[in-house]
Motif scaffolding. Structure first.
Motif, mmCIF file in Angstrom:
data_model
loop_
_atom_site.group_PDB
_atom_site.id
_atom_site.type_symbol
_atom_site.label_atom_id
_atom_site.label_comp_id
_atom_site.label_asym_id
_atom_site.label_seq_id
_atom_site.Cartn_x
_atom_site.Cartn_y
_atom_site.Cartn_z
ATOM 1 N N MET A 1 12.293 -12.125 15.731
ATOM 2 C CA MET A 1 13.589 -12.745 15.429
ATOM 3 C C MET A 1 14.003 -12.406 13.994
ATOM 4 N N ARG A 2 15.283 -12.070 13.808
ATOM 5 C CA ARG A 2 15.788 -11.722 12.477
ATOM 6 C C ARG A 2 15.757 -12.936 11.556
ATOM 7 N N ASP A 6 17.179 -13.913 4.868
ATOM 8 C CA ASP A 6 16.783 -12.736 4.096
ATOM 9 C C ASP A 6 17.958 -12.222 3.275
ATOM 10 N N LEU A 7 17.740 -11.991 1.993
ATOM 11 C CA LEU A 7 18.783 -11.475 1.106
ATOM 12 C C LEU A 7 18.454 -10.062 0.610
ATOM 13 N N SER A 8 17.552 -9.394 1.275
ATOM 14 C CA SER A 8 17.179 -8.042 0.859
ATOM 15 C C SER A 8 18.401 -7.125 0.889
ATOM 16 N N GLY A 9 18.552 -6.340 -0.172
ATOM 17 C CA GLY A 9 19.677 -5.427 -0.254
ATOM 18 C C GLY A 9 20.945 -6.056 -0.784
ATOM 19 N N ALA A 234 24.281 -18.527 0.758
ATOM 20 C CA ALA A 234 24.283 -17.127 0.329
ATOM 21 C C ALA A 234 23.941 -16.172 1.454
ATOM 22 N N SER A 235 23.370 -16.674 2.527
ATOM 23 C CA SER A 235 22.793 -15.821 3.554
ATOM 24 C C SER A 235 23.651 -15.770 4.813
ATOM 25 N N ASP A 236 23.215 -14.950 5.767
ATOM 26 C CA ASP A 236 23.921 -14.839 7.041
ATOM 27 C C ASP A 236 23.755 -16.083 7.906
ATOM 28 N N ALA A 237 22.860 -16.985 7.507
ATOM 29 C CA ALA A 237 22.699 -18.233 8.258
ATOM 30 C C ALA A 237 23.982 -19.063 8.228
#
Length: 255
Positions: A1-2, A6-9, A234-237
């Motif tokens: 699961m993604r 995650d804030l990588s990049g 800040a995240s895609d959540a």
């Protein structure tokens, strides 16, 4: 699961990052993989924070910037974009407080608080948004306060109340106009947290006793207890969340 958090990049800009909440949030984002641009007036402290971020395996950029001055903001934003090519996340955290009621507060203190807490959000967002709109992506997080919702009877903070109330409204206004461009705008509303600013003014036995009696959780917050809310915004959540204020206040605004 993604991993939605995650804030990588990603590249994040944090104002007021030399210490306190700003420094904590910058390190929290770095722990999730983001590169961080740190803005403040205290360059030596910024460099110390940058070293901690780089020890986590992320990149850091320290920039001295007065966030009440548009020319300095334009220069800082241009430097960040030249350095990394983009800005994904903006945290408008810089802030000050000044004690005083409507009949005692001096005009210069009113201006200082409003400029730092309110105008800086307008100016920072204005120049960062240009880059975000071009890419169709952005996350803006404004630092509000419970003082934007409630008054302060025992310790009058009129200018702070006014500035943080404005942050709540600005967050909604920005969110509505920027949503079509893939940019979300949300706010975090802390209660009392231990920082350099609050230690100098509020961390006295009598006030802490009063606070603990009134706060449902019964204590002030620790700076790292804001990290979860900030990472979420800040995240895609939080991709379908905009125009909201999350009060991280130990239950203060619930009573």
């Amino acid at each position: 699961m993604r991993n939605l958090f995650d804030l990588s990049g990603k590249t994040a800009v944090v104002t007021g990052a030399a210490g306190g909440i700003g420094a904590e949030l910058a390190k929290a984002f770095a722990a999730q993989g983001a590169d961080i641009a740190l803005l403040d007036l205290k360059l030596d402290k910024l460099r110390a924070q940058a070293s901690e971020i780089e020890s986590l395996g992320c990149k850091a950029l320290s920039l001295k910037c007065d966030v009440t001055q548009e020319d300095e903001i334009k220069a800082a934003v241009a430097t960040i974009i030249e350095h990394w090519g983009k800005i994904d996340i903006l945290v408008n955290n810089a802030g000050v407080a000044s004690a005083g009621s409507v009949e005692t507060l001096e005009e210069r203190e009113w201006d200082r608080v409003i400029d730092t807490n309110q105008k800086s959000i307008f100016l920072m967002s204005k120049h960062v948004v240009m880059s975000m709109k071009a890419r169709g992506y952005g996350r803006i997080i404004n630092m509000a306060s419970i003082c934007g919702m409630i008054g302060s009877k025992s310790f009058p903070l009129l200018a702070y109340n006014a500035s943080k109330g404005a942050v709540l409204s600005m967050t909604k206004g920005m969110a509505a106009s920027l949503a079509p461009y893939g940019i979300t705008v949300n706010a975090i509303g802390p209660s009392l947290f231990r920082t350099e600013m609050t230690e100098a003014s509020l961390y006295q036995d009598s006030f802490i006793q009063f606070y603990n009696e009134q706060c449902p959780i019964g204590r002030p917050g620790n700076p790292d207890e804001l990290n979860g809310a900030a990472i979420y915004f800040a995240s895609d959540a939080s991709s379908y969340t905009t125009g909201q204020t999350l009060f991280v206040d130990g239950g203060w605004t619930s009573v």
